[in-house]
Scaffold this motif. Structure first.
Motif, short mmCIF file in Angstrom:
data_model
loop_
_atom_site.label_atom_id
_atom_site.label_comp_id
_atom_site.label_asym_id
_atom_site.label_seq_id
_atom_site.Cartn_x
_atom_site.Cartn_y
_atom_site.Cartn_z
N TYR B 512 0.82 -1.20 0.00
CA TYR B 512 0.00 0.00 0.00
C TYR B 512 0.86 1.26 0.00
O TYR B 512 0.43 2.31 -0.48
CB TYR B 512 -0.99 0.01 1.18
CG TYR B 512 -0.41 0.26 2.53
CD1 TYR B 512 -0.20 1.57 2.98
CD2 TYR B 512 -0.09 -0.78 3.39
CE1 TYR B 512 0.32 1.81 4.23
CE2 TYR B 512 0.43 -0.55 4.63
CZ TYR B 512 0.63 0.76 5.06
OH TYR B 512 1.15 0.99 6.29
N ALA B 515 1.75 1.62 -3.52
CA ALA B 515 0.55 2.08 -4.21
C ALA B 515 0.34 3.57 -3.97
O ALA B 515 0.01 4.32 -4.89
CB ALA B 515 -0.66 1.29 -3.72
N LYS B 517 2.61 5.73 -3.26
CA LYS B 517 3.63 6.45 -4.03
C LYS B 517 3.20 6.54 -5.49
O LYS B 517 3.34 7.57 -6.13
CB LYS B 517 4.96 5.70 -3.96
CG LYS B 517 5.75 5.92 -2.70
CD LYS B 517 7.11 5.28 -2.91
CE LYS B 517 7.72 4.85 -1.61
NZ LYS B 517 8.82 3.92 -1.83
N MET B 519 0.38 6.64 -6.59
CA MET B 519 -0.73 7.58 -6.74
C MET B 519 -0.23 9.01 -6.75
O MET B 519 -1.01 9.94 -6.89
CB MET B 519 -1.71 7.41 -5.57
CG MET B 519 -2.58 6.20 -5.67
SD MET B 519 -3.87 6.42 -6.89
CE MET B 519 -3.35 5.41 -8.19
N GLY B 520 1.06 9.19 -6.56
CA GLY B 520 1.61 10.54 -6.60
C GLY B 520 1.47 11.26 -5.28
O GLY B 520 1.47 12.49 -5.24
N ILE B 521 1.36 10.51 -4.19
CA ILE B 521 1.24 11.16 -2.89
C ILE B 521 2.63 11.45 -2.35
O ILE B 521 3.55 10.63 -2.47
CB ILE B 521 0.44 10.26 -1.93
CG1 ILE B 521 -1.00 10.17 -2.46
CG2 ILE B 521 0.44 10.80 -0.53
CD1 ILE B 521 -1.74 8.98 -2.03
N ARG B 522 2.75 12.61 -1.76
CA ARG B 522 4.08 13.05 -1.33
C ARG B 522 4.56 12.27 -0.11
O ARG B 522 3.76 11.76 0.66
CB ARG B 522 4.05 14.54 -1.04
CG ARG B 522 4.15 15.36 -2.30
CD ARG B 522 3.69 16.79 -2.09
NE ARG B 522 3.84 17.57 -3.30
CZ ARG B 522 3.09 17.41 -4.40
NH1 ARG B 522 2.13 16.51 -4.40
NH2 ARG B 522 3.29 18.14 -5.46
N GLU B 523 5.88 12.24 0.04
CA GLU B 523 6.47 11.39 1.07
C GLU B 523 6.02 11.74 2.48
O GLU B 523 5.73 10.87 3.29
CB GLU B 523 8.00 11.46 0.98
CG GLU B 523 8.57 10.18 0.43
CD GLU B 523 9.59 10.40 -0.67
OE1 GLU B 523 10.03 11.55 -0.85
OE2 GLU B 523 9.93 9.42 -1.33
N ARG B 529 0.39 10.27 7.15
CA ARG B 529 -1.04 10.03 6.97
C ARG B 529 -1.36 8.62 6.52
O ARG B 529 -2.45 8.13 6.75
CB ARG B 529 -1.61 11.05 6.00
CG ARG B 529 -1.57 12.43 6.64
CD ARG B 529 -2.45 13.46 5.96
NE ARG B 529 -3.52 12.92 5.19
CZ ARG B 529 -3.68 13.13 3.89
NH1 ARG B 529 -2.85 13.90 3.25
NH2 ARG B 529 -4.69 12.62 3.25
N HIS B 530 -0.39 7.95 5.91
CA HIS B 530 -0.68 6.59 5.46
C HIS B 530 -0.09 5.55 6.38
O HIS B 530 -0.75 4.59 6.73
CB HIS B 530 -0.18 6.37 4.03
CG HIS B 530 -1.04 7.06 3.01
ND1 HIS B 530 -1.74 6.38 2.06
CD2 HIS B 530 -1.30 8.36 2.82
CE1 HIS B 530 -2.42 7.24 1.32
NE2 HIS B 530 -2.16 8.45 1.77
N ILE B 531 1.18 5.72 6.75
CA ILE B 531 1.83 4.67 7.53
C ILE B 531 1.52 4.84 9.02
O ILE B 531 1.22 3.88 9.71
CB ILE B 531 3.35 4.66 7.29
CG1 ILE B 531 3.65 4.51 5.80
CG2 ILE B 531 3.99 3.52 8.06
CD1 ILE B 531 5.10 4.39 5.46
N PRO B 533 -1.04 5.85 10.79
CA PRO B 533 -2.26 5.22 11.32
C PRO B 533 -2.13 3.72 11.48
O PRO B 533 -2.74 3.13 12.35
CB PRO B 533 -3.33 5.56 10.28
CG PRO B 533 -2.83 6.77 9.60
CD PRO B 533 -1.34 6.66 9.60
N ASN B 534 -1.29 3.10 10.64
CA ASN B 534 -1.10 1.66 10.76
C ASN B 534 -0.24 1.30 11.97
O ASN B 534 -0.26 0.17 12.42
CB ASN B 534 -0.44 1.12 9.50
CG ASN B 534 -1.42 0.96 8.38
OD1 ASN B 534 -2.21 0.04 8.39
ND2 ASN B 534 -1.41 1.88 7.44
#
Lengths: 330, 623
Positions: B512, B515, B517, B519-523, B529-531, B533-534
């Protein structure tokens, strides 16, 4: 002009034991609105070559040389910031494992709305509406319910649909599908492939379809690139490869022989390609396929063949591309 | 769905009422059957379910919330007074009996001598009783009333801070309690008078801070006791002319036979109490009383005049609709008996000693009034008694006479605040550095990990001690509290950082992330915001456990005297006193109560942390 043109791409990885040449002089093109199928065994450089396009390599990987032209724009020299704009917007990816490629703690809505918010600057509410449209587009039943669900509540096929919805959110020009159907069972696989075909027709997206399944390539692709050990060994229209070809690379030939066909007599054993893919650090001199090739000659072991255009639209990296001649000699 | 139906439907899983409440209110999830056979469960809901299914965790939550509630709301009801220092209430054990007149005396009270934390009473049969905190030292206890006092035909009794005086009808004086400070050393002229009986018709017996006074009908005043602080003397010119005396903390004043008030001590004009209001020098004074630092004089026309150090509202006498016939002083308050049989109290009300109950303020049947330091006893016409004022301290007092309950409640607030903020600081630093190190790896990781090793390698307690000693000495207590928070936060992020880094190493390889990355989401967005929460579930567990650790560390520092300085209470520095055997043995309430509540609090936090960990780990639920 082709939409995507990869020329002499060399992608290497720095490892403890030396440099691994994962992609070694690969060239292929993706035409607008068409599907390029890339076939090859594991480790043949299919995925790496595709990831090189988006510069999504691991930290030890780097593009040594070559050019990647997207719509006439050179991608290899773009800055990080410019790459952010390309990814997900112009070129999207669908991954093999729908299980893990969705963030487990985000709802479907949040996952799919992310590209809208990032690339189109939509607000949360606007994005949510677009998400519903997208989910309908990928034929998800009752999207209003699904949009509030978490990935683990969805089945594999549904997840892959969500993945596709996410990838197609910003109407990319190219969709890189990295073995999108491998992890799915056969009926779902067929549904997903049909969906992709339908969407391609609807939206005119070009697809770069990476797989090791020749059957899927046959069904999906307009053009096929067969890869072996980081090289394209054969590049041809799908019709040529899966028809009665005059020219063929021995590897392609072997691959085709190793799948059962309806017209194969029942007493004929399927033929397997002997040996295994050579270790990436100990690639043979000469033709990379020579150690496993039943037609290999002394020349093959010393000299490396070039990709030769044997007939318009078909290129083969072999000294003996003609199938009939080769068999006679062998 | 009706309630009855709900009961009839078979439950998949038995849930406690609390768990159901939590699900319905916090998670907005109701026990409704969906058409969809697969009930929608978010990871959070599953965790909450697992968590509340564990009894120990629920117990931890409940007890911790109770403590938290007490600590957060308590300070508004139990206000802390940092300058508090009450000499007479030092080391009072947990008690509630300071005004508890023994049953045997009920309705048969003949005389009461209220002391500081105790009372001594005589019933109509002449039997002497004591109540309240009577123990002076390990050996001396005012409860041990001497046999000669018990057998004597008592005329008068008086009780001071640590001694009691009794006078029998034969004019014999008896002293018991603490006699180490000359409390029982009579002056030569007393001895003479006692022997001869001349000038020894005692009409008033007083006892104060280790001093006592006896007043002869003829105006002769005898004073004895500990002279070190007390102006224990009488100017020759007043001897034989005294009608009544009243003790302040270190002085006394006299009402003369001519109806004037005079400062009759040796200090004379040097004493602040010698500035007596003119109204009391008109020969019309009928009664005097004194608190610790103020005096009051009552004139014939029922007016009361105050002088001295009026700092605690001693002169804030309410409107009185009747004539005062008797005025008595406590330590910081006055109570007066009125002609109409009512009582009024005013002055300092820290222990409710100036808040007379309605029964005596409007009952109109009070016969007699006795006022101790913080206690009031009113005897009614029917022989019953009414008391108000300080009855005791539920958790005792410390070496400054401060209520331990108030200090524990306020200390908990400080300790929890420091712990919480330290954890927040540590978590912020740990997450940022750990996230960067784990996500980027390579050089970033190496640099951050070396920094964390340096910080983690610092010997924590010595370093915190040095920091707080070097910087802390220039700071006021509040700033020092912030310093401790920051020091704790800065020194304890290493664990969090390592945890986050390790998690990020695992998470960044997940598809994910690729994925996202792609999607063009910044680091930065991917990391936080992505890692994150996990990783949050693990972070929450570590934060919970770190909270307990931070509180413990703060307490350790405070106990050692390098944390939050006294008089600001924390659970750590409340235990500071408990580093010598006398306190540990004799004044057990000074360390047992803070230690118990602190221990309970940390245990509960750890229970919560463990419960969370188990709830989040799918493997442990299978066990």
């Amino acid at each position: 002009m082709s939409l995507l043109e990869v020329r002499d791409l060399n992608t290497f990885f720095r490892t403890k034991h030396g440099i691994v040449k994962a992609v070694n002089g690969v060239s292929y093109t993706v035409e607008a609105g068409k599907t390029l199928g890339i076939v090859g065994e594991s480790g043949s450089g299919k995925t790496v070559s595709a990831m090189s396009i988006l510069q999504l390599l691991d930290t030890n990987g780097f593009i040594e040389s070559g050019s990647i032209k997207f719509d006439g724009r050179e991608l290899t020299t773009l800055t990080r910031r410019e790459m952010y704009e390309i990814r997900g917007n112009d070129i999207s990816v669908i991954f093999q494992e729908p299980m893990t490629s969705l963030n487990p703690v985000f709802t479907v809505e949040r996952q799919v709305s992310e590209p809208f918010m990032v690339h189109q600057g939509l607000s949360k509410r606007e994005a949510a509406l677009r998400v519903l449209d997208m989910l309908r587009d990928v034929r998800i039943p009752n999207p209003e319910v699904v949009t509030k669900q978490y990935p683990h509540q969805l089945s594999g096929g549904m997840r892959q649909r969500v993945m596709i919805a996410m990838a197609l959110a910003c109407r990319p020009r190219i969709l890189i599908a990295d073995e999108p159907s491998t992890a799915l069972d056969v009926t779902i696989q067929a549904q997903i492939l049909k969906l992709m075909n339908d969407l391609q027709e609807e939206k005119g997206t070009s697809i770069m379809f990476i797989t090791h399944d020749l059957g899927v390539v046959c069904q999906m692709a307009d053009d096929v690139a067969v890869m072996y050990c980081g090289q394209v060994v054969e590049m041809a229209p799908a019709r040529t490869i899966f028809g009665k070809p005059q020219f063929s690379h021995p590897y392609t030939e072997g691959l085709l022989f190793s799948i059962p066909r309806l017209d194969t007599p029942s007493d004929v054993r399927l033929e397997a390609i002997p040996g295994a893919v050579p270790h990436p650090l100990k690639l043979p001199d000469g033709c990379k396929f020579a150690p496993r090739c039943k037609y290999a000659t002394e020349r093959c072991k010393v000299e490396e063949p070039e990709l030769v255009e044997v007939q318009p639209g078909q290129g083969v990296r072999c000294f003996y591309p003609d199938l009939k001649e080769r068999r006679k000699d062998g | 769905m009706s309630k009855k139906m709900k009961n009839n439907t078979p439950k998949k899983k038995k849930r406690s009422t609390l768990a159901r409440w939590f699900r319905q209110t916090v998670l907005r999830k109701h026990d409704i059957d969906y058409d969809n056979p697969e009930v929608i469960e978010t990871p959070l809901k599953i965790v909450a379910q697992n968590f509340f299914a564990k009894k120990t965790a629920v117990f931890g939550v409940v007890v911790f919330l109770l403590i938290l509630l007490v600590v957060l709301i308590g300070p508004y009801f139990f206000k802390l007074n940092l300058g508090e220092h009450e000499q007479t209430l030092i080391h009072v054990p947990p008690s509630n009996n300071m005004m508890k007149i023994p049953k045997e005396m009920h309705g048969r009270i003949s005389d009461i001598a209220p002391g500081t934390t105790f009372g001594i009473g005589v019933d109509v049969d002449g039997k002497v009783y004591s109540w309240g905190h009577t123990r002076v030292t390990e050996r001396i206890d005012l409860k041990d009333i001497p046999d000669e006092v018990q057998e004597a035909d008592l005329k008068m009794i008086a009780a001071g801070m640590d001694h009691a005086v009794a006078l029998d009808t034969n004019g014999k004086l008896m002293v018991w309690g603490n006699t180490r400070r000359s409390q029982a050393r009579f002056t030569p002229d007393m001895e003479k008078a006692q022997k001869s009986g001349k000038n020894w018709n005692i009409v008033q017996l007083e006892a104060g801070m280790q001093v006592s006074a006896a007043l002869d009908e003829g105006g002769y005043l005898y004073l004895w006791g500990n002279r070190s602080n007390f102006d224990l003397g009488i100017k020759r010119e007043y001897q034989g002319n005294i009608a009544k005396i009243a003790f302040m903390a270190n002085e006394y004043i006299s009402l003369l036979k001519d109806g004037n008030v005079a400062y009759t001590g040796i200090k004379g004009k040097g004493s602040p109490f010698s500035k007596i209001p003119d109204e009391l020098l008109q020969g019309k004074t009928v009664d005097i009383a004194a608190t610790d630092r103020t005096c009051a004089g009552l004139t014939e026309d029922g007016k009361v005049y105050f002088w001295g150090r009026l700092e605690k509202g001693e002169n804030e006498m309410p409107e009185i609709d009747s004539k005062i016939i008797k005025i008595e002083g406590g330590r910081f308050h006055y109570s007066a008996l009125l002609e109409n049989g009512n009582v009024v109290s005013w002055g300092n009300n820290d222990y409710n000693q100036a808040k007379a109950p309605a029964q005596v303020t409007s009952g109109g049947n009070v016969k007699e009034l006795y006022v101790g330091n913080f206690q009031n006893y009113a005897i009614l016409e029917n022989g019953e008694h009414v008391t108000w004022g300080l009855s005791g301290f539920p958790l005792g007092t410390d070496n400054f006479g401060r209520d331990m309950l108030v200090r524990i409640i306020n200390g908990g607030r400080v300790t929890m605040l420091v712990g919480a903020i330290a954890v927040v600081i540590a978590t912020i630093i740990g997450v940022i550095l750990g996230g960067l190190a784990g996500y980027f790896g390579g050089t970033v990781d190496i640099v951050i990990m070396r920094i964390s090793e340096v910080v983690g390698g610092l010997p924590f307690i010595p370093f915190a001690m040095i920091l707080s000693a070097v910087i802390g000495s220039r700071l006021d207590p509040t700033q020092r509290m912030y310093l401790i928070m920051i020091v704790l936060g800065i020194l304890s992020w290493v664990g969090t950082c390592r945890l986050v880094r390790a998690q990020f190493f695992a998470q960044r390889e997940m598809e994910y992330v690729t994925a996202a990355k792609a999607m063009g989401i910044r680091e930065g967005a991917i990391i936080f915001r992505h890692i994150l929460p996990n990783v949050f579930s693990l972070l929450l567990v570590s934060m919970t456990l770190d909270f307990a650790t931070s509180m413990l560390t703060e307490s350790t520092l405070s106990y050692l005297g390098f944390g939050i300085p006294l008089p600001t209470p924390t659970w750590g520095n409340l235990l500071t006193g408990a580093n010598n055997s006398i306190i540990i043995q004799q004044y057990w309430w000074r360390w047992v109560f803070p230690a118990v509540i602190f221990g309970m609090c940390t245990i509960c936090i750890n229970l919560i942390g463990d419960g969370l960990r188990d709830a989040m780990d799918p493997k442990s639920t299978e066990r």
